[in-house]
Design an enzyme around this catalytic site. Sequence first.
Site, PDB file in Angstrom:
ATOM      1  N   CYS A  20       0.832  -1.205   0.000  1.00 37.88           N
ATOM      2  CA  CYS A  20       0.000   0.000   0.000  1.00 37.88           C
ATOM      3  C   CYS A  20       0.867   1.256   0.000  1.00 37.88           C
ATOM      4  O   CYS A  20       0.637   2.187  -0.785  1.00 37.88           O
ATOM      5  CB  CYS A  20      -0.935  -0.009   1.202  1.00 37.88           C
ATOM      6  SG  CYS A  20      -2.161   1.327   1.194  1.00 37.88           S
TER       7      CYS A  20
ATOM      8  N   CYS B 244      -0.871   7.903   7.646  1.00 31.70           N
ATOM      9  CA  CYS B 244      -2.243   7.668   7.196  1.00 31.70           C
ATOM     10  C   CYS B 244      -3.134   7.274   8.376  1.00 31.70           C
ATOM     11  O   CYS B 244      -2.668   6.658   9.348  1.00 31.70           O
ATOM     12  CB  CYS B 244      -2.269   6.568   6.139  1.00 31.70           C
ATOM     13  SG  CYS B 244      -1.520   7.032   4.563  1.00 31.70           S
TER      14      CYS B 244
ATOM     15  N   CYS C 126      -3.225   3.672   9.802  1.00 28.10           N
ATOM     16  CA  CYS C 126      -1.925   3.133  10.207  1.00 28.10           C
ATOM     17  C   CYS C 126      -1.251   3.953  11.308  1.00 28.10           C
ATOM     18  O   CYS C 126      -0.060   3.764  11.580  1.00 28.10           O
ATOM     19  CB  CYS C 126      -1.002   3.052   8.990  1.00 28.10           C
ATOM     20  SG  CYS C 126      -1.681   2.106   7.624  1.00 28.10           S
TER      21      CYS C 126
ATOM     22  N   CYS D  47       8.373   3.350   5.638  1.00 27.59           N
ATOM     23  CA  CYS D  47       7.369   3.084   4.604  1.00 27.59           C
ATOM     24  C   CYS D  47       7.976   2.977   3.217  1.00 27.59           C
ATOM     25  O   CYS D  47       7.280   2.648   2.266  1.00 27.59           O
ATOM     26  CB  CYS D  47       6.301   4.185   4.602  1.00 27.59           C
ATOM     27  SG  CYS D  47       6.969   5.816   4.238  1.00 27.59           S
TER      28      CYS D  47
END
Length: 241
Positions: A112, A201, A204, A229
């Site tokens: 993602c 986000c 998360c 990330c």
Amino acid sequence: MTDIEKLQQELSDQSPRAILKAALARYDEIAISFSGAEDVALIELAHKLTDRLRVFSLDTGRLHPETYRFFERVREHYNIDIEFQFPDAGAIEALVTEKGMFSFYQDGHGECCGIRKVEPLRRKLSTLDAWITGQRRDQSPGTRNEVPVVQLDEAFGGRHGPLVKFNPLANWSSKDVWDYIRMTEAPYNTLHERGFVSIGCEPCTRPVLPGQHEREGRWWWEEATRKECGLHAGNLIASQA
């Protein structure tokens, strides 16, 4: 010794302002990556040094409402344009159709984040010669404790090949950042008032408890030592060396 290694030696113990001044003087196609408190501190410092300040941010489509309001306050406060980068709609559509909205809880955040953050960042950085980040060494002892103030970015390419990455706040602590924000009355994300320290986000990110490290609020269902990330992928490589 390469030119960048020499510059790292020259700037390693300099102030964030001095590092920013050197970065802005050296490169025309350079921009600050903006998302959180550290980046606002950089914008506050840099907007006094140049009248050609460039700032970009990644809109993943899954940020908190408070984060979007924060972006707008920063834009108005400094009277700057923020160059927003968005993920490829087709790639998002395919991922969500195949795996649903929350596949990262089972599969890990890499896929993602790769679509929503890394690919848009790669597109943006391909138009630059250098970028400026708010990384601090104390943000993640597992992956960021060796972050230099300037380096060649091995994960991304720039406009004409190698990309240079400046981390002016590498030597600052979280307290240093917040002392500066309070002193200058710079805008900040109101989520910080609710226990959020490192903000990404919405699905998360969660607040941290007293005594927890700030990165424990990110991807909390995964291995604690790998809280990256992909935007700073070189940190993971360095941490395994």
